[in-house]
Design a protein around this motif. Sequence first.
Motif, PDB file in Angstrom:
ATOM      1  N   PHE A  31       8.035 -17.476  -3.068  1.00  0.00           N
ATOM      2  CA  PHE A  31       8.169 -17.928  -1.689  1.00  0.00           C
ATOM      3  C   PHE A  31       8.769 -19.325  -1.664  1.00  0.00           C
ATOM      4  O   PHE A  31       8.417 -20.155  -2.503  1.00  0.00           O
ATOM      5  CB  PHE A  31       6.796 -17.971  -0.987  1.00  0.00           C
ATOM      6  CG  PHE A  31       6.274 -16.621  -0.593  1.00  0.00           C
ATOM      7  CD1 PHE A  31       6.952 -15.816   0.301  1.00  0.00           C
ATOM      8  CD2 PHE A  31       5.088 -16.152  -1.125  1.00  0.00           C
ATOM      9  CE1 PHE A  31       6.471 -14.577   0.665  1.00  0.00           C
ATOM     10  CE2 PHE A  31       4.580 -14.912  -0.767  1.00  0.00           C
ATOM     11  CZ  PHE A  31       5.284 -14.128   0.128  1.00  0.00           C
ATOM     12  N   PRO A  32       9.669 -19.602  -0.732  1.00  0.00           N
ATOM     13  CA  PRO A  32      10.233 -20.947  -0.638  1.00  0.00           C
ATOM     14  C   PRO A  32       9.130 -21.995  -0.459  1.00  0.00           C
ATOM     15  O   PRO A  32       8.201 -21.804   0.321  1.00  0.00           O
ATOM     16  CB  PRO A  32      11.108 -20.872   0.622  1.00  0.00           C
ATOM     17  CG  PRO A  32      11.404 -19.412   0.805  1.00  0.00           C
ATOM     18  CD  PRO A  32      10.202 -18.686   0.268  1.00  0.00           C
ATOM     19  N   GLY A  33       9.219 -23.061  -1.237  1.00  0.00           N
ATOM     20  CA  GLY A  33       8.234 -24.127  -1.156  1.00  0.00           C
ATOM     21  C   GLY A  33       6.983 -23.894  -1.989  1.00  0.00           C
ATOM     22  O   GLY A  33       6.104 -24.735  -2.051  1.00  0.00           O
ATOM     23  N   TRP A  34       6.907 -22.722  -2.617  1.00  0.00           N
ATOM     24  CA  TRP A  34       5.745 -22.411  -3.438  1.00  0.00           C
ATOM     25  C   TRP A  34       6.261 -21.983  -4.798  1.00  0.00           C
ATOM     26  O   TRP A  34       6.957 -20.988  -4.925  1.00  0.00           O
ATOM     27  CB  TRP A  34       4.933 -21.296  -2.788  1.00  0.00           C
ATOM     28  CG  TRP A  34       3.578 -21.083  -3.366  1.00  0.00           C
ATOM     29  CD1 TRP A  34       2.937 -21.869  -4.266  1.00  0.00           C
ATOM     30  CD2 TRP A  34       2.692 -20.009  -3.090  1.00  0.00           C
ATOM     31  NE1 TRP A  34       1.706 -21.355  -4.565  1.00  0.00           N
ATOM     32  CE2 TRP A  34       1.532 -20.208  -3.849  1.00  0.00           C
ATOM     33  CE3 TRP A  34       2.756 -18.892  -2.276  1.00  0.00           C
ATOM     34  CZ2 TRP A  34       0.453 -19.335  -3.813  1.00  0.00           C
ATOM     35  CZ3 TRP A  34       1.681 -18.033  -2.246  1.00  0.00           C
ATOM     36  CH2 TRP A  34       0.537 -18.257  -2.994  1.00  0.00           C
ATOM     37  N   ASN A  35       5.934 -22.693  -5.832  1.00  0.00           N
ATOM     38  CA  ASN A  35       6.485 -22.406  -7.148  1.00  0.00           C
ATOM     39  C   ASN A  35       5.774 -21.305  -7.910  1.00  0.00           C
ATOM     40  O   ASN A  35       6.086 -21.057  -9.054  1.00  0.00           O
ATOM     41  CB  ASN A  35       6.492 -23.686  -8.002  1.00  0.00           C
ATOM     42  CG  ASN A  35       7.591 -24.624  -7.569  1.00  0.00           C
ATOM     43  OD1 ASN A  35       8.579 -24.192  -6.991  1.00  0.00           O
ATOM     44  ND2 ASN A  35       7.421 -25.895  -7.845  1.00  0.00           N
ATOM     45  N   ARG A  36       4.829 -20.655  -7.291  1.00  0.00           N
ATOM     46  CA  ARG A  36       4.085 -19.580  -7.964  1.00  0.00           C
ATOM     47  C   ARG A  36       4.749 -18.240  -7.675  1.00  0.00           C
ATOM     48  O   ARG A  36       4.936 -17.873  -6.521  1.00  0.00           O
ATOM     49  CB  ARG A  36       2.648 -19.573  -7.466  1.00  0.00           C
ATOM     50  CG  ARG A  36       1.772 -18.559  -8.154  1.00  0.00           C
ATOM     51  CD  ARG A  36       0.325 -18.715  -7.687  1.00  0.00           C
ATOM     52  NE  ARG A  36      -0.492 -17.617  -8.127  1.00  0.00           N
ATOM     53  CZ  ARG A  36      -1.115 -17.566  -9.297  1.00  0.00           C
ATOM     54  NH1 ARG A  36      -0.990 -18.552 -10.138  1.00  0.00           N
ATOM     55  NH2 ARG A  36      -1.865 -16.533  -9.612  1.00  0.00           N
ATOM     56  N   PRO A  37       5.109 -17.487  -8.728  1.00  0.00           N
ATOM     57  CA  PRO A  37       5.707 -16.170  -8.480  1.00  0.00           C
ATOM     58  C   PRO A  37       4.695 -15.217  -7.854  1.00  0.00           C
ATOM     59  O   PRO A  37       3.500 -15.272  -8.146  1.00  0.00           O
ATOM     60  CB  PRO A  37       6.124 -15.692  -9.868  1.00  0.00           C
ATOM     61  CG  PRO A  37       5.405 -16.544 -10.837  1.00  0.00           C
ATOM     62  CD  PRO A  37       5.001 -17.804 -10.147  1.00  0.00           C
ATOM     63  N   VAL A  38       5.190 -14.374  -6.985  1.00  0.00           N
ATOM     64  CA  VAL A  38       4.362 -13.420  -6.254  1.00  0.00           C
ATOM     65  C   VAL A  38       5.025 -12.058  -6.382  1.00  0.00           C
ATOM     66  O   VAL A  38       6.241 -11.955  -6.463  1.00  0.00           O
ATOM     67  CB  VAL A  38       4.262 -13.818  -4.766  1.00  0.00           C
ATOM     68  CG1 VAL A  38       3.403 -12.845  -3.991  1.00  0.00           C
ATOM     69  CG2 VAL A  38       3.719 -15.215  -4.623  1.00  0.00           C
ATOM     70  N   GLY A  39       4.218 -11.032  -6.379  1.00  0.00           N
ATOM     71  CA  GLY A  39       4.764  -9.692  -6.510  1.00  0.00           C
ATOM     72  C   GLY A  39       4.347  -8.768  -5.387  1.00  0.00           C
ATOM     73  O   GLY A  39       3.671  -9.157  -4.434  1.00  0.00           O
ATOM     74  N   LEU A  40       4.739  -7.540  -5.542  1.00  0.00           N
ATOM     75  CA  LEU A  40       4.464  -6.510  -4.550  1.00  0.00           C
ATOM     76  C   LEU A  40       2.967  -6.303  -4.337  1.00  0.00           C
ATOM     77  O   LEU A  40       2.547  -5.985  -3.223  1.00  0.00           O
ATOM     78  CB  LEU A  40       5.122  -5.205  -5.004  1.00  0.00           C
ATOM     79  CG  LEU A  40       5.182  -4.064  -4.010  1.00  0.00           C
ATOM     80  CD1 LEU A  40       5.972  -4.478  -2.773  1.00  0.00           C
ATOM     81  CD2 LEU A  40       5.807  -2.846  -4.648  1.00  0.00           C
TER      82      LEU A  40
END
Length: 129
Positions: A31-40
């Motif tokens: 997510f923009p502004g959040w450096n943590r990868p996120v998935g489905l």
Amino acid sequence: MGLDLPVGSDPASIRRRIEAMEALLERSFVFPGWNRPVGLDAVAGLIPVVGDFVTMAMGAYIVWEAKNLGMPKWKLLRMAGNVGFDSLLGAVPVVGDAFDFFYRSNTKNLKIVKKHLDRHHPADRTIDG
């Protein structure tokens, strides 16, 4: 650009499919502004009932692929427990959605599979970079 996943039943092919599914479920985008990868898993969990069911089925696919590797039942049960725990808590409104962003059952299961493969099929080991 499409995914070029192997269809074989050899350990290296199964490993690549499991890695791809884990990446889709746990680290698809940031997510923009959040450096943590996120998935489905986290995003689909925001859709009540259906999202949690779909991601549970996708997590179960990883366990099924692990079964195809001939992994011991106790490891498969541990993996199924990870998926079940994630699905159960993920189904709780609001709290479960937040939980899905931090508890990565599919990443835990990938680690179990990699450890098994590295021990029992060392020729199929890949270098993580």
